[in-house]
Design a protein around this motif. Structure first.
Motif, PDB file in Angstrom:
ATOM      1  N   LEU A   1       0.818  -1.261   0.051  1.00  0.00           N
ATOM      2  CA  LEU A   1      -0.182   0.175   0.011  1.00  0.00           C
ATOM      3  C   LEU A   1       0.788   1.345   0.011  1.00  0.00           C
ATOM      4  N   VAL A   2       1.722   1.141   0.716  1.00  0.00           N
ATOM      5  CA  VAL A   2       2.629   2.563   0.880  1.00  0.00           C
ATOM      6  C   VAL A   2       3.597   2.523  -0.638  1.00  0.00           C
ATOM      7  N   TYR A   3       3.997   1.494  -1.092  1.00  0.00           N
ATOM      8  CA  TYR A   3       4.544   1.589  -2.369  1.00  0.00           C
ATOM      9  C   TYR A   3       3.706   2.154  -3.254  1.00  0.00           C
ATOM     10  N   GLY A   4       2.575   1.537  -3.524  1.00  0.00           N
ATOM     11  CA  GLY A   4       1.380   2.095  -4.471  1.00  0.00           C
ATOM     12  C   GLY A   4       1.117   3.529  -4.191  1.00  0.00           C
ATOM     13  N   ALA A   5       1.147   3.906  -3.108  1.00  0.00           N
ATOM     14  CA  ALA A   5       0.672   5.588  -2.789  1.00  0.00           C
ATOM     15  C   ALA A   5       1.811   6.133  -2.954  1.00  0.00           C
ATOM     16  N   SER A   6       2.907   5.823  -3.057  1.00  0.00           N
ATOM     17  CA  SER A   6       4.269   6.812  -2.822  1.00  0.00           C
ATOM     18  C   SER A   6       4.719   7.481  -4.012  1.00  0.00           C
ATOM     19  N   PRO A   7       4.788   8.576  -4.337  1.00  0.00           N
ATOM     20  CA  PRO A   7       5.427   9.010  -5.415  1.00  0.00           C
ATOM     21  C   PRO A   7       6.816   8.560  -6.065  1.00  0.00           C
ATOM     22  N   ILE A   8       7.442   7.944  -5.267  1.00  0.00           N
ATOM     23  CA  ILE A   8       8.774   7.382  -5.619  1.00  0.00           C
ATOM     24  C   ILE A   8       8.567   5.973  -5.950  1.00  0.00           C
ATOM     25  N   ASP A   9       8.778   5.620  -7.241  1.00  0.00           N
ATOM     26  CA  ASP A   9       8.549   4.578  -7.920  1.00  0.00           C
ATOM     27  C   ASP A   9       9.869   3.868  -8.462  1.00  0.00           C
ATOM     28  N   ILE A  10       9.828   2.732  -8.777  1.00  0.00           N
ATOM     29  CA  ILE A  10      11.009   1.971  -9.752  1.00  0.00           C
ATOM     30  C   ILE A  10      10.796   2.656 -11.012  1.00  0.00           C
ATOM     31  N   ALA A  11       9.853   2.586 -11.680  1.00  0.00           N
ATOM     32  CA  ALA A  11       9.437   2.981 -12.934  1.00  0.00           C
ATOM     33  C   ALA A  11       8.106   4.145 -12.772  1.00  0.00           C
ATOM     34  N   PRO A  12       8.446   5.371 -12.901  1.00  0.00           N
ATOM     35  CA  PRO A  12       7.276   6.184 -12.943  1.00  0.00           C
ATOM     36  C   PRO A  12       6.245   5.972 -13.479  1.00  0.00           C
ATOM     37  N   ASP A  13       5.112   6.346 -13.257  1.00  0.00           N
ATOM     38  CA  ASP A  13       3.550   6.047 -13.860  1.00  0.00           C
ATOM     39  C   ASP A  13       3.623   6.673 -15.174  1.00  0.00           C
ATOM     40  N   LEU A  14       4.301   7.733 -15.294  1.00  0.00           N
ATOM     41  CA  LEU A  14       4.530   8.491 -16.688  1.00  0.00           C
ATOM     42  C   LEU A  14       5.031   7.497 -17.758  1.00  0.00           C
ATOM     43  N   LEU A  15       5.641   6.851 -17.461  1.00  0.00           N
ATOM     44  CA  LEU A  15       6.188   5.955 -18.456  1.00  0.00           C
ATOM     45  C   LEU A  15       5.273   4.751 -18.698  1.00  0.00           C
ATOM     46  N   LEU A  16       4.309   4.866 -19.365  1.00  0.00           N
ATOM     47  CA  LEU A  16       3.178   3.947 -19.698  1.00  0.00           C
ATOM     48  C   LEU A  16       3.853   2.801 -20.646  1.00  0.00           C
ATOM     49  N   PRO A  17       3.680   1.483 -20.425  1.00  0.00           N
ATOM     50  CA  PRO A  17       2.983   0.853 -19.422  1.00  0.00           C
ATOM     51  C   PRO A  17       3.895   0.357 -18.344  1.00  0.00           C
ATOM     52  N   PHE A  18       5.130   0.755 -18.410  1.00  0.00           N
ATOM     53  CA  PHE A  18       6.252   0.291 -17.332  1.00  0.00           C
ATOM     54  C   PHE A  18       5.776   0.791 -15.743  1.00  0.00           C
ATOM     55  N   GLY A  19       5.196   2.094 -15.723  1.00  0.00           N
ATOM     56  CA  GLY A  19       4.865   2.447 -14.524  1.00  0.00           C
ATOM     57  C   GLY A  19       4.082   1.867 -13.871  1.00  0.00           C
ATOM     58  N   ILE A  20       3.010   1.109 -14.704  1.00  0.00           N
ATOM     59  CA  ILE A  20       1.612   0.404 -14.243  1.00  0.00           C
ATOM     60  C   ILE A  20       2.148  -1.114 -13.747  1.00  0.00           C
ATOM     61  N   VAL A  21       3.109  -1.581 -14.689  1.00  0.00           N
ATOM     62  CA  VAL A  21       3.492  -2.878 -14.761  1.00  0.00           C
ATOM     63  C   VAL A  21       4.404  -3.195 -13.311  1.00  0.00           C
ATOM     64  N   ASP A  22       5.244  -1.918 -12.853  1.00  0.00           N
ATOM     65  CA  ASP A  22       6.090  -2.150 -11.518  1.00  0.00           C
ATOM     66  C   ASP A  22       4.951  -2.447 -10.253  1.00  0.00           C
ATOM     67  N   ASP A  23       3.936  -1.451 -10.254  1.00  0.00           N
ATOM     68  CA  ASP A  23       3.155  -1.303  -9.188  1.00  0.00           C
ATOM     69  C   ASP A  23       2.266  -2.741  -9.387  1.00  0.00           C
ATOM     70  N   ALA A  24       1.971  -3.117 -10.492  1.00  0.00           N
ATOM     71  CA  ALA A  24       1.180  -4.678 -10.446  1.00  0.00           C
ATOM     72  C   ALA A  24       2.193  -5.718  -9.814  1.00  0.00           C
ATOM     73  N   ALA A  25       3.364  -5.681 -10.156  1.00  0.00           N
ATOM     74  CA  ALA A  25       4.387  -6.770  -9.720  1.00  0.00           C
ATOM     75  C   ALA A  25       4.378  -6.512  -8.367  1.00  0.00           C
ATOM     76  N   VAL A  26       4.536  -5.401  -7.693  1.00  0.00           N
ATOM     77  CA  VAL A  26       4.550  -5.103  -6.244  1.00  0.00           C
ATOM     78  C   VAL A  26       3.194  -5.772  -5.553  1.00  0.00           C
ATOM     79  N   VAL A  27       2.115  -5.718  -6.215  1.00  0.00           N
ATOM     80  CA  VAL A  27       0.829  -6.065  -5.486  1.00  0.00           C
ATOM     81  C   VAL A  27       0.811  -7.511  -5.696  1.00  0.00           C
ATOM     82  N   VAL A  28       1.217  -8.228  -6.712  1.00  0.00           N
ATOM     83  CA  VAL A  28       1.301  -9.577  -6.993  1.00  0.00           C
ATOM     84  C   VAL A  28       2.307 -10.254  -6.011  1.00  0.00           C
ATOM     85  N   ALA A  29       3.640  -9.520  -5.828  1.00  0.00           N
ATOM     86  CA  ALA A  29       4.630 -10.241  -4.882  1.00  0.00           C
ATOM     87  C   ALA A  29       3.923 -10.384  -3.575  1.00  0.00           C
TER      88      ALA A  29
END
Length: 87
Positions: free
Chosen positions: A17-45
């Protein structure tokens, strides 16, 4: 020590939850689809960690419901018997 898997599950959920809400990401959400994929990977993990931790704690086992009506009792073969109650 029995609560350790549950603590692990709670911490994994909180971290996801903290990672998903945090503005600091491995891949920023502006880099579609990579920004969403890294968030999904964290949720799946986190889901895998939670599932394994709760499985170790025995949470996936069915528990009989103990109430005064007898619903959810166990029979002689240690199977859960759920009775429907008609009003």
């Amino acid at each position: 020590m029995r609560d350790r898997p549950r603590l692990t599950a709670a911490l994994a959920a909180l971290a996801a939850l903290v990672y998903g809400a945090s503005p600091i990401d491995i891949a920023p959400d502006l880099l579609l689809p990579f920004g969403i994929v890294d968030d999904a990977a964290v949720v799946v993990a986190a889901g895998v960690v939670i599932f394994r931790a709760l499985r170790r704690a025995g949470v996936d086992r069915a528990r009989p419901v103990d109430d005064d009506r007898g619903a959810g009792r166990r029979n002689d073969d240690d199977e859960i018997v759920v009775e429907t109650l008609d009003d």
